[in-house]
Every structure is written in C-alpha cells, then in structure tokens.
Enzyme design. Structure first.
Site: not given
Ligand SMILES: [Zn+2]
Length: 452
Positions: A90, A277, A328
């Site tokens: 991230r 998810h 995604d």
C-alpha cells in the site's frame, strides 16, 4: 441490423456452449438468438447467413470487471519481488497516487481500460477514491478526477460504473488521513454525499454508484449516511470487506463486532450492495451476507499477489451471495484467470476438485458482475440485452484441441479475438480499434512513476 454467425455461443442457463448460433443486433441491442441446429438450419434462409459475419471460436457475453482501481495498473511488476505484505504494498501504491492529476489520470486510465477491452471486458466498476489535489484541496471542479475516468472509459470503448468512494479516516479508530491519503477525503460523509450526488455526467456508457472504502475509512456513525445516499439515488453500493485479518481485529477492538456485522447494523448490506474480497468472514458473517443477498466480488489474482488469503467462495455462494469478479490491483487483467482461480483456490484449500461448474464461473464473469454494477440489461446473450459479444479463439497455442466447454479453464486474455460493446466493434483480430494499448500504457506509466 448486424448478424453474426458464431461457431459456439454460451447462451444463458446453458451448462455448455451451443454450436452454430445466429446472433442479430440492432441499435446496440440483441434482437435475435437462433441456434442453427441441424434440424432448424434449412429454415434459417440462405440469404440471412450470407451476410452474417462469421465468428470462429467461442463467443461469450461481455465480461464485467466488477472491481478496479485504474491507477494501480502502474504498479504491475514494481511490487512483486522481495518480501512485505499488503501494508508495504500500500505504501508503494500511495507513491503513485501522489503523482496523479486529472490529465495523467485520464491517460493512465484510458490505457488501463483499453487493456481491459482487449481482455474481453466490456464494463468496469471503478472504485474511485482519488478525489482531490495531493494535499486534499479540491480541484476547481471537485469531480475532475471522476470526470477523467468517465472520459477514459469512453475513449477506451467500454462501459463504466463510477463507484464514488467515501474515504474519511486512516484507521478503524478514526485517525485522520495523513500524507498521500489526504486527497482521498471529503471531511465527512455528508460532504462526500453532496459532492457525489452533484456529479451527474452524461453518457450512454456510464452509470454512477457509491462506495464505502472500508470500515477503516468510514467511521461507524457515518456508514448509514453513505448507505442512505446510495439508497436514495437507487445506485449500487460497494465496500471493501475483511480483506485482512487485521481489519477484523481492529473492528472488534473498536466496535465489538466484525466489519460485516457493523455494515449490517448500519443498513449497508442487501441485494444492491457488493462487498469486495470477503476473504476473512466468520461463519456468522457468511450467514449475514447470504441472508441479506449481499453480493460478493472476489479478486483472486490480487488476493494472491497481496498474500491476503483465500475467501470461502463456495460457502458464500451456498449461503445466498451471488459471486462476481474483479481485477482490482491489475497485477493481472484476465477474467478467465480470475474465474478459474475461484475453483482452483478451493481445490488448494480443500484438496478436492469440482466445487464450481464452468457455467457458474461464466455467470460470475458476466451477468453477475453487470448486475452488481447496475447494468441489469447486460451480460447475457439474450434478446433485449445489450449487444456485447466477446469471442475467444479456439485455435491458439493455449486453446487448440480444447473443447469449447473447457475454454474457461484454458483460455487467457490473449486469446480474445473480437470484442463488441453495445453493437460496436472495439477489438478486432486481437487489436484495439482506437488505442495503441502497449504504447499508451508505457507512456502513461512512465509519467506517473517517473521511470522509463
Ligand atoms: Zn480494491
């Protein structure tokens, strides 16, 4: 009227493809589906077949990519080596997020969406949270970044559901957004709702929807505001859910319940909601999701890449949640790979084969995704539906000798030969008709990563 004569077509509710199907379309809608079985072939008329475009291979309905963050395409191949986890990945993602502006976002998203078109994706759900300038200051047009995505999809020739995400806090405990996250935030859910509701771009290729980024990013007392905004506008609501065990742990510590329970209690679940998810739901979470007919979008190649784990796909489907698929992070853009991963991941976990039929995987990749994105009239080769046709070669090195019914377990995105979106040819002979996809990906990614 346009007519196509398919070697094989996968028709709704059929367990396997049907040979020799005549598909007719007018004005972007399917007006005729005629299987030319041996007994009915003479009645079809020679003149009808003479002007039909032959489509060798297997023709599918349009594929729906239910969960996308277009800018993550710039990270492909840059984060896969070495160690680390979701959280270190991230940080790299945030570096790219910091560099984007409306112009570079348009260029990158246009190329990413065109890559999707090449892969047979006719509709994408963009989970959009890069709303404001790098320090959080809104652009003169506060929806400039969303507008860039709308324009990108139009130029790439695919349909878009822009899922405008509310993203307010950095943690479940409510820590403020800092650094690169500041551009995601609108301050509070009411201001998010005002901005989102004011965004009314036009275009036949476009729908809007709403999103709760996650229980990390929207405080519990503001979840209902986001859910009500989606409900009032009658648009789909999406939310990341239990991608990581740490999210469950933090939610229990702060609120005394799981993220699923929290969303349920705040009115955010139901048949118009898609959770993304759902990798780590509890048994009772699975019941809550299924009983409320909440939809689940699985992103297996991303969950694999980020070491998230394997979601309980079969149990969630059995409980009543319709499954769809998303690429995604775009580590891979290939819905054939996403679809078979749903089955193959179950095999790895259970050491047993045969959890999903090929027909169920086709449904997840097509009609279920379209419904989750608010397009109830797409994703099936059926009269009245949008004329989206995706043709897969059965003579490539990967698919030669494979029966049409087995194509979903053999084909890759590279085997898509033709893509028709709303009756218009977007991909022909494996080439995008408007975009030089490799060149535009290279240029746009170099700009936002600062590397050649
Ligand atoms: Zn996501």
């Amino acid at each position: 009227m346009t007519r196509w004569l398919t070697e094989y077509a996968w028709l709704p509710e059929h367990p396997e493809p049907t040979p020799d199907v005549l598909i007719e379309a007018t004005g972007g809608r399917i007006t005729g589906i005629t299987p030319l079985a041996a007994e009915s072939r003479p009645t079809a008329g020679v003149e009808v077949l003479a002007d039909a475009v032959r489509l060798p291979g297997l023709t599918l309905p349009g594929l729906a990519n239910t969960h996308s963050h277009a800018f993550h395409r710039a990270l492909r191949g840059r984060t896969h080596g070495g160690r680390g986890d979701f959280w270190t990945w991230r940080d790299r993602m945030y570096e790219v997020a910091t560099r984007l502006d409306p112009d570079s976002y348009l260029a990158l998203a246009r190329a990413a969406y065109a890559e999707m078109a090449l892969a047979g994706i006719t509709c994408v759900g963009e989970f959009h949270y890069l709303h404001h300038g790098p320090d959080g200051t809104p652009y003169a047009d506060p929806n400039a970044m969303g507008s860039a995505l709308v324009e990108a999809a139009a130029q790439a020739g695919i349909r878009l559901t822009l899922l405008d995400a509310c993203y307010l806090t950095a943690t479940v405990a409510g820590d403020p957004l800092v650094g690169p996250q500041r551009r995601f935030g609108d301050g509070d859910a009411h201001r998010w709702a005002e901005r989102a509701a004011a965004f009314a771009p036009t275009g036949a290729h476009l729908r809007v929807g709403a999103a709760i980024h996650s229980v990390r990013a929207v405080p519990a007392d503001q979840l209902a505001t986001v859910a009500a905004s989606a409900n009032d506008r009658d648009v789909p609501l999406h939310a990341h859910l239990s991608e990581q065990p740490a999210e469950n742990d933090a939610c229990r510590a702060e609120h005394g319940c799981t993220p699923t329970r929290l969303l349920a209690d705040r009115g955010a679940l139901g048949q118009h909601t898609t959770v993304v998810h759902a990798t780590h739901p509890t048994s009772s979470d699975i019941t809550v999701l299924g009983d409320s007919r909440t939809r689940v979008c699985l992103c297996p190649t991303t969950e694999r890449d980020l070491a998230d784990g394997i979601g309980p796909a079969r149990r969630m489907a059995n409980a009543g949640s319709a499954l769809s698929l998303g690429s995604d992070s775009h580590a891979v853009v290939d819905l054939f790979e996403e679809a078979r991963a749903v089955e193959l991941d179950e095999r790895l976990r259970t050491r047993q084969r045969g959890h999903f039929t090929a027909g169920e995987l086709v449904t997840a990749a097509t009609v279920a995704g379209h419904v989750a994105l608010g397009w109830g009239d797409a994703g099936r080769l059926a009269v009245g539906d949008r004329a989206d046709l995706v043709t897969v070669r059965l003579d490539s090195p990967r698919t030669a000798g494979v029966p049409a019914a087995g194509a979903f377990f053999a084909a890759t995105a590279a085997d898509v030969s033709q893509v028709v979106v709303d009756g218009q040819v977007v991909v022909r002979d494996g080439r995008h008709q408007m975009v030089d996809v490799p060149a535009e990906l290279a240029t746009s990614i170099a700009e936002v990563t600062g590397t050649p």
